[in-house]
Enzyme design. Structure first.
Site, PDB file in Angstrom:
ATOM      1  N   PHE A 116       0.684  -1.278   0.005  1.00  0.00           N
ATOM      2  CA  PHE A 116      -0.010  -0.094   0.094  1.00  0.00           C
ATOM      3  C   PHE A 116       0.867   1.319   0.049  1.00  0.00           C
ATOM      4  CE2 PHE A 116      -4.099  -1.648   0.689  1.00  0.00           C
ATOM      5  CZ  PHE A 116      -3.957  -2.865   1.101  1.00  0.00           C
ATOM      6  N   ALA A 117       0.389   2.124  -0.944  1.00  0.00           N
ATOM      7  CA  ALA A 117       1.333   3.511  -0.898  1.00  0.00           C
ATOM      8  C   ALA A 117       0.063   4.391  -0.865  1.00  0.00           C
ATOM      9  CB  ALA A 117       2.192   3.534  -2.160  1.00  0.00           C
ATOM     10  N   ILE A 118      -0.426   4.939   0.303  1.00  0.00           N
ATOM     11  CA  ILE A 118      -1.229   6.028   0.258  1.00  0.00           C
ATOM     12  C   ILE A 118      -0.830   7.014   0.626  1.00  0.00           C
ATOM     13  CG2 ILE A 118      -3.458   6.231   1.617  1.00  0.00           C
ATOM     14  CD1 ILE A 118      -4.234   3.584   0.710  1.00  0.00           C
ATOM     15  N   ASP A 206       4.577  -4.153   4.055  1.00  0.00           N
ATOM     16  CA  ASP A 206       4.608  -2.798   4.027  1.00  0.00           C
ATOM     17  C   ASP A 206       5.484  -2.271   3.240  1.00  0.00           C
ATOM     18  OD1 ASP A 206       3.277  -2.640   6.578  1.00  0.00           O
ATOM     19  OD2 ASP A 206       4.879  -1.658   7.804  1.00  0.00           O
ATOM     20  N   VAL A 207       5.135  -0.735   2.665  1.00  0.00           N
ATOM     21  CA  VAL A 207       6.010  -0.374   1.848  1.00  0.00           C
ATOM     22  C   VAL A 207       7.194   0.550   2.126  1.00  0.00           C
ATOM     23  CG1 VAL A 207       4.776   1.858   1.661  1.00  0.00           C
ATOM     24  CG2 VAL A 207       5.606   0.735  -0.562  1.00  0.00           C
ATOM     25  N   ASP A 208       7.146   0.766   3.502  1.00  0.00           N
ATOM     26  CA  ASP A 208       8.226   1.620   4.041  1.00  0.00           C
ATOM     27  C   ASP A 208       9.482   0.547   4.153  1.00  0.00           C
ATOM     28  OD1 ASP A 208       7.165   0.199   6.032  1.00  0.00           O
ATOM     29  OD2 ASP A 208       7.429   1.890   7.562  1.00  0.00           O
ATOM     30  N   GLU A 298      -1.919  -5.458  13.277  1.00  0.00           N
ATOM     31  CA  GLU A 298      -1.075  -6.334  13.895  1.00  0.00           C
ATOM     32  C   GLU A 298      -1.578  -7.281  15.134  1.00  0.00           C
ATOM     33  OE1 GLU A 298       3.534  -5.876  13.831  1.00  0.00           O
ATOM     34  OE2 GLU A 298       2.825  -5.147  15.806  1.00  0.00           O
TER      35      GLU A 298
HETATM   36  C1  5GW Z   1       0.542   6.895   8.104  1.00  0.00           C
HETATM   37  C2  5GW Z   1       0.811   7.659   9.380  1.00  0.00           C
HETATM   38  C3  5GW Z   1       1.016   6.611  10.458  1.00  0.00           C
HETATM   39  C4  5GW Z   1       0.682   5.263  10.228  1.00  0.00           C
HETATM   40  C5  5GW Z   1       0.817   4.947   8.913  1.00  0.00           C
HETATM   41  C6  5GW Z   1       0.441   5.773   7.912  1.00  0.00           C
HETATM   42  C7  5GW Z   1       0.364   5.120   6.520  1.00  0.00           C
HETATM   43  C8  5GW Z   1       0.584   3.859   6.191  1.00  0.00           C
HETATM   44  C9  5GW Z   1       0.214   6.072   5.247  1.00  0.00           C
HETATM   45  O1  5GW Z   1      -0.165   7.146   5.357  1.00  0.00           O
HETATM   46  N1  5GW Z   1       0.204   5.395   3.936  1.00  0.00           N
HETATM   47  C10 5GW Z   1       0.339   4.047   3.946  1.00  0.00           C
HETATM   48  O2  5GW Z   1       0.196   3.535   2.974  1.00  0.00           O
HETATM   49  N2  5GW Z   1       0.430   3.284   4.943  1.00  0.00           N
HETATM   50  C11 5GW Z   1       0.559   1.780   4.564  1.00  0.00           C
HETATM   51  O3  5GW Z   1       0.495   1.171   5.792  1.00  0.00           O
HETATM   52  C12 5GW Z   1       2.264   1.732   4.173  1.00  0.00           C
HETATM   53  O4  5GW Z   1       2.134   0.516   3.011  1.00  0.00           O
HETATM   54  C13 5GW Z   1       2.754   1.078   5.473  1.00  0.00           C
HETATM   55  O5  5GW Z   1       4.093   0.533   5.257  1.00  0.00           O
HETATM   56  C14 5GW Z   1       1.693   0.331   5.904  1.00  0.00           C
HETATM   57  C15 5GW Z   1       1.962   0.359   7.751  1.00  0.00           C
HETATM   58  O6  5GW Z   1       2.184   1.691   8.217  1.00  0.00           O
HETATM   59  P1  5GW Z   1       3.785   1.828   8.747  1.00  0.00           P
HETATM   60  O7  5GW Z   1       4.960   1.412   7.988  1.00  0.00           O
HETATM   61  O8  5GW Z   1       3.840   3.489   9.089  1.00  0.00           O
HETATM   62  O9  5GW Z   1       3.880   1.173  10.240  1.00  0.00           O
HETATM   63  P2  5GW Z   1       4.944   0.738  11.270  1.00  0.00           P
HETATM   64  O10 5GW Z   1       4.241  -0.309  12.016  1.00  0.00           O
HETATM   65  O11 5GW Z   1       5.891  -0.236  10.083  1.00  0.00           O
HETATM   66  O12 5GW Z   1       5.720   1.840  11.521  1.00  0.00           O
HETATM   67 MN    MN Z   2       6.293  -0.288   8.096  1.00  0.00          MN
END
Ligand code: 5GW
Ligand code: MN
Length: 349
Positions: A116-118, A206-208, A298
């Site tokens: 997801f890339a939102i 996850d995308v990050d 999770e």
């Molecule tokens: C934005 C702000 C806080 C938390 C999540 C988001 C967010 C997540 C977003 O704005 N857009 C988005 O596409 N995501 C998706 O959810 C990404 O694929 C991201 O890798 C996944 C999980 O959120 P993460 O990576 O911020 O969560 P953690 O637990 O890896 O830090």
């Molecule tokens: Mn992540």
């Protein structure tokens, strides 16, 4: 008194014998109803059909050379490589990619990678895709499924043969918690309407993140989860499961096997449907009474895996994060979290 004619005598004897055999076979049939039913319900004998398909496809028996597995010399003794329910735990050194690739190539397996890339998370897409091209399922058929609300910002990247990028347009939720949690619903819905026709396995991540090492077919199985890099050495009490008895995600302190990462799971299409459907439904049940589990999707994933055990478990090599340092057990970091500038990428957390 008229004497019985020989022909009539034969006829009587014949009838007696006939009646005897008929009743005998009726008795046998009664005893083996299942056998009869089996005979009539199978169109074709399964062994025969398997053999004829083998002959038609002219199966090749390819020779592969590799060191013999040593029963008394396990490749890893520093880590658990099998769960008590006999699911292998995939660590570097315990598998041979050549053997696995040969087996999966024969089956022409198709793999879907969802991410997801939102909103601002589109910025992770370029590195994610470029490194996936180098390390993810190289040589296999791969479909990338990118769920995004910014399709025009997805970078144009040259993709290898047999690999395709598919963009799935979605609208981003306002709350970040919903952005991450609704992934379960979106994967479930696309699994049902689309993925089932296009791929055999799904890998949902996850995308990050960025790939730094090979991630291949060793991860594939009916349903798999990944050990969270922060908790693979932790006790049950330390796991950050949801402990609120009102939540569907609640796991009591005397239960739990591992703490699985929300950002990496997958398996066969049907299994991913079951998993995502459970997680989404559980979230909706909680939402109806105004609660949300501690670690969002999770927590629900961990609850699912407690009762529907994964058939394969990936070591934290597959979802590493550098703020956990470099413990000896983790010999390769295959997929690593990208440093997020929290204030810039995220609005609130
Ligand atoms: C934005 C702000 C806080 C938390 C999540 C988001 C967010 C997540 C977003 O704005 N857009 C988005 O596409 N995501 C998706 O959810 C990404 O694929 C991201 O890798 C996944 C999980 O959120 P993460 O990576 O911020 O969560 P953690 O637990 O890896 O830090
Ligand atoms: Mn992540």
């Amino acid at each position: 008194m008229e004497r019985l004619r020989p022909s009539r005598c034969f006829f009587v004897v014949f009838c007696c014998i006939l009646v005897f055999f008929c009743s005998l076979s009726w008795y046998n049939m009664k005893e083996s109803r299942w056998h009869l039913r089996a005979m009539f319900s199978c169109d074709q004998h399964p062994v025969e059909s398997t053999i004829s398909s083998l002959i038609e496809n002219n199966v090749r028996l390819d020779r592969i050379l590799y060191p013999k597995p040593e029963t008394l010399k396990p490749p890893r003794t520093d880590v658990l490589t099998i769960a008590p329910w006999l699911a292998p735990i995939i660590w570097n050194g315990i598998f041979n990619s050549d053997i696995l690739n040969a087996q999966f190539h024969k089956r022409g397996v198709r793999i879907g990678l969802t991410t997801f890339a939102i909103k601002k998370y589109v910025r992770f897409m370029k590195d994610f895709l470029e490194t996936a091209e180098k390390f993810f399922m190289v040589g296999h058929k791969v479909n990338y499924y990118i769920f995004t609300d910014r399709a025009h910002e997805i970078p144009n990247i040259t993709i290898g043969e047999g690999r395709h990028i598919h963009i799935i347009n979605v609208t981003g939720y306002q709350r970040w918690q919903d952005v991450t949690m609704r992934r379960m619903q979106m994967i479930r819905d696309e699994t049902y309407s689309r993925f089932i026709n296009e791929v055999d396995y799904l890998v949902c991540v996850d995308v990050d993140m960025r790939f730094y090492g090979s991630v291949g077919v060793e991860i594939l199985g009916d349903v798999f989860g990944t050990l969270h890099p922060g908790f693979f050495g932790a006790s049950r009490q330390q796991f950050t499961y949801d402990r609120n008895p009102k939540s569907v995600a609640c796991i009591p302190v005397d239960e739990g096997d591992f703490y699985y990462a929300g950002g990496y799971f997958g398996g066969k299409i049907e299994e991913v449907y079951k998993l995502t459907n459970f997680c989404h439904s559980a979230m909706m049940t909680d939402k109806a009474i105004g609660i949300e589990a501690l670690w969002h999707d999770e927590s629900y994933l961990n609850k699912y895996f407690l009762y529907y055990k994964p058939t394969k478990i990936l070591s934290p090599e597959y979802v590493w994060n550098n703020y956990y340092g470099s413990p000896a057990a983790v010999q390769i970091k295959r997929f690593v979290g990208v440093d997020k500038n929290y204030d810039e990428v995220r609005f609130r957390r």
